[in-house]
Design a protein around this motif. Structure first.
Motif, PDB file in Angstrom:
ATOM      1  N   ALA A  82      14.159   7.050  -4.215  1.00 47.96           N
ATOM      2  CA  ALA A  82      13.809   6.564  -3.000  1.00 47.96           C
ATOM      3  C   ALA A  82      13.504   5.279  -3.031  1.00 47.96           C
ATOM      4  N   LEU A  83      12.326   4.713  -3.562  1.00 44.63           N
ATOM      5  CA  LEU A  83      12.383   3.496  -3.156  1.00 44.63           C
ATOM      6  C   LEU A  83      12.593   2.811  -3.759  1.00 44.63           C
ATOM      7  N   ALA A  84      13.367   2.974  -4.769  1.00 47.38           N
ATOM      8  CA  ALA A  84      13.819   1.624  -5.646  1.00 47.38           C
ATOM      9  C   ALA A  84      14.379   0.276  -4.385  1.00 47.38           C
ATOM     10  N   GLY A  85      14.296  -0.154  -4.514  1.00 48.34           N
ATOM     11  CA  GLY A  85      14.712  -1.359  -3.704  1.00 48.34           C
ATOM     12  C   GLY A  85      13.821  -2.541  -3.387  1.00 48.34           C
ATOM     13  N   GLN A  86      13.151  -1.130  -2.244  1.00 53.00           N
ATOM     14  CA  GLN A  86      12.363  -1.475  -1.628  1.00 53.00           C
ATOM     15  C   GLN A  86      10.400  -1.741  -2.676  1.00 53.00           C
ATOM     16  N   GLU A  87      10.456  -2.406  -3.618  1.00 45.85           N
ATOM     17  CA  GLU A  87       9.513  -2.934  -3.457  1.00 45.85           C
ATOM     18  C   GLU A  87       8.774  -3.935  -3.124  1.00 45.85           C
ATOM     19  N   GLU A  88       9.545  -5.484  -2.997  1.00 45.11           N
ATOM     20  CA  GLU A  88       9.261  -6.064  -2.577  1.00 45.11           C
ATOM     21  C   GLU A  88       8.272  -6.430  -0.744  1.00 45.11           C
ATOM     22  N   ASN A  89       9.152  -5.629   0.160  1.00 49.52           N
ATOM     23  CA  ASN A  89       8.390  -4.443   1.221  1.00 49.52           C
ATOM     24  C   ASN A  89       7.874  -4.244   1.001  1.00 49.52           C
ATOM     25  N   LEU A  90       7.412  -2.832   0.376  1.00 50.03           N
ATOM     26  CA  LEU A  90       6.232  -2.435  -0.018  1.00 50.03           C
ATOM     27  C   LEU A  90       5.408  -3.334  -0.730  1.00 50.03           C
ATOM     28  N   ARG A 116       4.525  -6.139  -0.021  1.00 54.26           N
ATOM     29  CA  ARG A 116       3.992  -7.178   1.422  1.00 54.26           C
ATOM     30  C   ARG A 116       3.455  -6.464   2.242  1.00 54.26           C
ATOM     31  N   GLU A 117       4.085  -5.079   2.622  1.00 50.46           N
ATOM     32  CA  GLU A 117       3.235  -4.137   3.962  1.00 50.46           C
ATOM     33  C   GLU A 117       2.105  -3.781   2.552  1.00 50.46           C
ATOM     34  N   ALA A 118       1.580  -3.774   1.288  1.00 52.22           N
ATOM     35  CA  ALA A 118       0.394  -3.465   1.803  1.00 52.22           C
ATOM     36  C   ALA A 118      -0.376  -4.462   0.795  1.00 52.22           C
ATOM     37  N   GLY A 119      -0.008  -6.027   0.843  1.00 53.59           N
ATOM     38  CA  GLY A 119      -1.055  -7.200   1.222  1.00 53.59           C
ATOM     39  C   GLY A 119      -1.593  -6.655   2.599  1.00 53.59           C
ATOM     40  N   SER A 120      -0.881  -7.115   3.038  1.00 52.88           N
ATOM     41  CA  SER A 120      -1.135  -7.189   4.621  1.00 52.88           C
ATOM     42  C   SER A 120      -1.979  -6.029   5.054  1.00 52.88           C
ATOM     43  N   ARG A 121      -2.013  -4.594   5.020  1.00 48.04           N
ATOM     44  CA  ARG A 121      -2.940  -3.928   5.279  1.00 48.04           C
ATOM     45  C   ARG A 121      -4.217  -3.968   4.616  1.00 48.04           C
ATOM     46  N   LEU A 122      -3.884  -4.538   3.083  1.00 44.53           N
ATOM     47  CA  LEU A 122      -5.034  -5.159   2.515  1.00 44.53           C
ATOM     48  C   LEU A 122      -6.300  -6.094   3.161  1.00 44.53           C
ATOM     49  N   CYS A 123      -5.510  -6.814   4.086  1.00 42.88           N
ATOM     50  CA  CYS A 123      -6.230  -7.938   4.408  1.00 42.88           C
ATOM     51  C   CYS A 123      -6.996  -7.434   5.391  1.00 42.88           C
ATOM     52  N   THR A 124      -6.235  -6.463   6.463  1.00 39.17           N
ATOM     53  CA  THR A 124      -7.644  -5.993   7.398  1.00 39.17           C
ATOM     54  C   THR A 124      -8.172  -4.509   7.631  1.00 39.17           C
TER      55      THR A 124
END
Length: 148
Positions: free
Chosen positions: A45-53, A55-63
């Motif tokens: 279900a998550l295949a193909g969403q790796e780049e967005n996921l 990026r989102e995880a990186g943003s969360r880690l920064c805050t």
């Protein structure tokens, strides 16, 4: 737990590691585990969403940077000279659990410090629990022997 008088696993998703009959038939599993964790379907279900996921995880880690609850960082910190860590680790048995094979992998409490990982000696498991583990260990050893 009703059969042996001991809870034989940390959660129901791992129960079949100790009691293979848990999955005796496709119809029997929902009786024991109404909500199944299907790792394959989740991954698909998550295949193909790796780049967005990512990026989102990186943003969360920064805050929202905070410990995950996993033991990786405390182990590394303790091993390089930080405060000692009291954790659970998977290690070669080597006598930590007296009635399991020395070469078996066991999960036991341990102290981690600069000098290394120091597993606790746990003594012997109750007979029924040792029997469940020995069955799995024998199968694992047979697989390793076959591969070797």
């Amino acid at each position: 737990m009703e059969t042996f008088g001991y809870f034989t696993s940390e959660n129901s998703h791992h129960a079949s590691e100790y009691v293979p009959s848990f999955w005796a038939s496709p119809a029997s599993s929902p009786a024991h585990l109404p909500r199944r964790w299907d790792y394959l379907r989740t991954t698909q279900a998550l295949a193909g969403q790796e780049e967005n996921l990512t990026r989102e995880a990186g943003s969360r880690l920064c805050t929202q940077l905070e410990p995950s609850g996993e033991f990786g960082m405390p182990i590394i910190a303790a091993h390089i000279g930080g405060p000692p860590a009291e954790i659970y680790v998977n290690v070669r048995n080597d006598g930590s659990i007296g009635n399991l094979r020395p070469e078996a992998c066991v999960e036991v409490p341990a102290r981690v410090e600069r000098s290394g990982v120091h597993p606790e000696k746990m003594g012997r498991l109750p007979g029924v629990c040792a029997g469940l583990n020995l069955t799995g260990i024998a199968l694992q050893k047979a697989v390793v022997d076959a591969v070797m």
